[in-house]
Design a protein around this motif. Structure first.
Motif, short mmCIF file in Angstrom:
data_model
loop_
_atom_site.label_atom_id
_atom_site.label_comp_id
_atom_site.label_asym_id
_atom_site.label_seq_id
_atom_site.Cartn_x
_atom_site.Cartn_y
_atom_site.Cartn_z
N ILE A 185 34.30 41.67 36.71
CA ILE A 185 34.57 43.71 36.28
C ILE A 185 36.65 43.65 36.82
N VAL A 186 36.86 44.57 35.62
CA VAL A 186 38.63 44.00 35.61
C VAL A 186 38.67 45.80 35.94
N MET A 187 38.98 45.92 37.21
CA MET A 187 40.01 47.49 37.57
C MET A 187 41.35 47.47 37.03
N TRP A 188 41.16 49.35 37.63
CA TRP A 188 42.76 49.29 36.54
C TRP A 188 43.04 50.79 36.57
N GLU A 189 44.48 50.96 38.76
CA GLU A 189 44.46 51.71 38.66
C GLU A 189 43.39 53.29 39.28
N GLY A 190 42.52 52.33 39.94
CA GLY A 190 41.75 52.59 40.45
C GLY A 190 39.90 53.00 39.62
N ARG A 191 39.37 52.49 38.74
CA ARG A 191 38.54 52.72 37.56
C ARG A 191 38.70 52.01 37.30
N ILE A 192 37.77 51.56 37.30
CA ILE A 192 36.75 49.73 36.51
C ILE A 192 36.83 50.79 34.64
N MET A 193 38.23 49.63 34.61
CA MET A 193 37.96 49.21 33.19
C MET A 193 37.47 48.77 32.22
N ALA A 194 36.47 47.82 32.74
CA ALA A 194 35.25 46.32 31.95
C ALA A 194 34.37 45.85 32.85
N ASP A 195 33.42 46.09 32.79
CA ASP A 195 32.64 45.53 33.41
C ASP A 195 31.75 44.60 31.75
N THR A 196 31.80 43.65 31.82
CA THR A 196 31.07 42.95 30.87
C THR A 196 31.39 41.66 31.73
N THR A 197 30.44 40.86 30.04
CA THR A 197 30.45 38.85 30.66
C THR A 197 31.30 38.27 30.38
N PRO A 198 31.77 36.81 31.16
CA PRO A 198 33.24 36.34 30.93
C PRO A 198 33.75 36.07 29.45
N SER A 199 32.59 35.57 28.65
CA SER A 199 32.83 36.01 27.07
C SER A 199 33.24 36.76 26.24
N ARG A 200 32.82 38.18 26.28
CA ARG A 200 32.76 39.20 25.42
C ARG A 200 34.66 39.64 25.99
N LEU A 201 34.92 38.89 27.64
CA LEU A 201 35.89 39.66 28.34
C LEU A 201 37.25 38.74 27.33
N LEU A 202 36.92 37.65 26.96
CA LEU A 202 37.82 36.96 26.77
C LEU A 202 38.61 36.81 25.21
N SER A 203 37.59 37.18 24.91
CA SER A 203 37.45 37.57 23.33
C SER A 203 37.91 38.77 23.17
N SER A 204 38.33 39.12 24.23
CA SER A 204 39.11 40.71 23.60
C SER A 204 40.32 41.13 24.37
N ASP A 205 40.84 42.10 24.73
CA ASP A 205 42.39 42.68 24.80
C ASP A 205 42.70 42.70 25.92
N ILE A 206 41.48 42.90 26.80
CA ILE A 206 41.37 43.39 27.84
C ILE A 206 42.41 43.27 29.18
N LEU A 207 42.52 41.65 28.77
CA LEU A 207 43.52 41.19 30.01
C LEU A 207 44.77 41.76 30.45
N LYS A 208 45.18 41.62 28.73
CA LYS A 208 46.27 41.72 28.22
C LYS A 208 47.02 43.07 28.71
N LYS A 209 45.64 44.37 28.40
CA LYS A 209 45.97 45.36 28.41
C LYS A 209 45.81 45.90 30.62
N ALA A 210 44.79 44.84 30.95
CA ALA A 210 45.27 45.30 32.38
C ALA A 210 46.02 44.39 33.13
N GLY A 211 46.72 43.40 32.68
CA GLY A 211 48.34 42.86 33.00
C GLY A 211 48.01 41.43 34.04
N ILE A 212 46.20 40.62 33.34
CA ILE A 212 45.95 39.34 34.08
C ILE A 212 45.93 39.00 33.39
N ARG A 213 46.38 37.28 33.71
CA ARG A 213 46.52 36.05 33.11
C ARG A 213 45.77 35.65 32.57
#
Length: 570
Positions: free
Chosen positions: A218-246
């Motif tokens: 579960i990726v949180m951003w400004e009090g909301r759920i930005m993403a709710d996904t599997t590790p594989s899908r998350l790491l192959s997307s740009d969500i971490l960069k948008k959320a400022g997560i290493r």
């Protein structure tokens, strides 16, 4: 079909003292037996979400709630904090604040005593739980006398003994050395596999948590759920960069090499990711490495000669330590919990006196200098921020050192505001310190030292509890300070990413002695040193091996150089 054990529906929450909500329109279901990781930058609402689940909201932190939350089909407000404690067990980031017993056994037994469990049954369950968390031989020990990893296991035992259905871990890796952190993740995974418990983990260190399998992130951003996904899908997307997560280092390295990564490649772990067809791209990128110029010869600044020390006569913590630090260096000091790293900083600052050996600054022995005299040139940021805070208001805390030095108000405000902006604290300048999170308090203590611009700065776990954005901002500031003013920086750390990305040397300690003093790339590819000091192989090392590159040390160094050039040029 598994049932939802935690259900948020159009849920919002605003703390009583705030104008804006910390959680907004949360819709989330977590199912029985799932293992879920919750990530996000500081202030995103992940801790508030966790506090709603374990009952701290609203029973300890009041506010305005909208929507519904159900824990195992029941309203938490009706269950009460005691009723919730029978369903949800929480292992806090600061384990010291969770202990209630004089011994490990007493601490594990605490909830059973409250429930008036028969003594024979109580002993059986304590024995069983102590074995589960691998503390059977420490039952008679004081929790306070244990290592960081052992303390965490005591806290875990205290909630497991109640057979709770939900286990909630609040930043379980924050104060652990790399090897202990790896072990902690494996222990949590074993408990999850051998029970029917639902496991929730709130943590910044994504790559370290993914050492073991998780079902969802579960990726949180400004009090909301930005993403709710599997590790594989998350790491192959740009969500971490948008959320400022290493993202994991091996993912960054593959991107540098121009590799495309998809969810089908199973990128959630360096052991699982499919590299077939990518080896040529990785090798081509590696072969473009540029020769690095020899480091400049610098004047020696700080020197420890033959230092030995023990808090008790029969308990030697440091034995014959010799370390030299040159002007303008950034040096990492690493090793397992209890290796003597923090003790070393106390000796440099004069809080303790060595039983043998001497400390030199600019060639002068400072053994007889007072703490105040050393503080003019050496600044220490301690690991626990609560040990440094003395003023009720944030501005006053950061300004304290300048006030005692007689600075005028106008110049003082300018310097403090500049430092607060650098440390990401300017918007909190009029806040009381008590209202800040653990990570924010950490930044306050760092700011209170940085504002004085000392000649040498020693930071004990500077990035613990920091999200990637604040970590990067702060470390880039330290780097700028180091490069432009020549400030010498020593960092005691468990963060191997920090060691690779920012330090020029790694001093490795084990059992009170220095076992290595080398560049980070060499240290983190040497299995003997890694084992002695409870470190962990960097995933870049594993990537090099899997890609068929024989010189893994050179590969890791190439990544460091390439990454640094990108950051400096960017």
């Amino acid at each position: 079909m598994k049932k939802a054990i935690i259900e948020f529906e159009n849920f919002s929450f605003r703390y009583r003292v705030q104008k804006l909500p910390s959680l907004t329109e949360i819709n989330l279901k977590i199912y029985e037996g799932e293992k879920v990781l919750i990530v996000g930058p500081s202030g995103c609402g992940k801790s508030t979400l966790a506090n709603c689940i374990n009952g701290l909201v609203p029973f300890s932190y009041s506010g305005v709630t909208e929507g519904t939350l159900k824990i195992k089909g029941q309203n938490p407000a009706e269950l009460g904090i005691f009723g919730l404690s029978k369903l949800v067990g929480t292992v806090l980031q600061d384990t010291d604040g969770q202990f209630v017993g004089l011994t490990v056994a007493e601490d594990i037994a605490f909830s059973l005593e409250n429930d008036c469990v028969e003594q024979a049954e109580m002993k059986r369950r304590v024995e069983e739980t102590a074995e589960t968390v691998e503390l059977s031989r420490f039952k008679g020990h004081s929790p306070q006398a244990l290592s960081g990893g052992q303390k965490q296991r005591v806290s875990l035992g205290g909630v497991l003994v109640d057979n709770v259905e939900i286990l909630l871990f609040d930043e379980p890796l924050a104060n652990l050395d790399p090897a202990t952190g790896k072990y902690a993740m494996e222990l949590i995974d074993r408990i999850h596999s051998n029970s029917e418990a639902t496991v929730l983990i709130v943590e910044h260190r994504l790559e370290d948590v993914l050492h073991c399998k998780v079902d969802r992130i579960i990726v949180m951003w400004e009090g909301r759920i930005m993403a709710d996904t599997t590790p594989s899908r998350l790491l192959s997307s740009d969500i971490l960069k948008k959320a400022g997560i290493r993202e994991p280092l091996y993912i960054t390295c593959l991107k540098y090499a121009g590799c495309e990564i998809s969810a089908q490649d199973r990128p959630e772990n360096i052991r699982s990711i499919a590299l077939e067809g990518l080896e040529k791209s990785i090798s081509a990128w590696y072969e473009k490495k540029e020769p690095q110029p020899a480091g400049e010869v610098r004047e020696r600044l700080l020197e420890l000669k033959n230092i030995s020390f023990g808090y008790e006569n029969n308990n030697t913590v440091l034995k014959g330590v010799n370390i030299s630090v040159n002007k303008g260096e950034m040096v990492g000091i690493v090793g397992r919990n209890g290796a003597g790293k923090s003790t070393l900083s106390k000796l440099i600052c004069g809080f303790e006196k060595p039983s043998e050996g001497s400390v030199f600054l600019e060639g002068k022995c400072i053994d007889k200098d007072s703490i105040a005299e050393r503080a003019q040139k050496i600044g220490l940021v301690m690991q626990n921020p609560n040990h440094m805070l003395s003023k009720p208001m944030l501005f006053d805390e950061v300004a304290l050192g300048l006030v005692t030095r007689g600075w005028k108000q106008k110049e003082l405000e300018a310097r403090v505001f500049e430092c607060l902006k650098i440390c990401g604290l300017y918007e909190f300048r009029n806040w009381p310190v008590s209202a800040l999170s653990y990570g924010q308090k950490k930044r306050v203590t760092i700011a209170s030292i940085l504002v004085l611009k000392p000649q040498v700065i020693i930071l004990d776990e500077p990035t613990a509890g920091q999200d990637f954005r604040h970590y990067t901002e702060f470390m880039e500031f330290l780097l700028k300070l180091n490069r432009e003013s020549g400030t010498t920086i020593l960092m005691i750390t468990h963060d191997m990413h920090l060691l690779l990305e920012y330090t020029q040397r790694a001093v490795v300690m084990a059992e009170g002695t220095v076992v290595a003093d080398d560049v980070p790339a060499s240290v983190l590819t040497d299995d003997d040193i890694i084992q002695k000091a409870s470190l962990k192989r960097t995933s870049l090392y594993e990537l090099a091996i899997r890609a068929g590159i024989s010189d893994s040390r050179s590969f890791v160094q190439h990544f460091i150089d390439y990454d640094r050039r990108g950051r400096f040029n960017g």
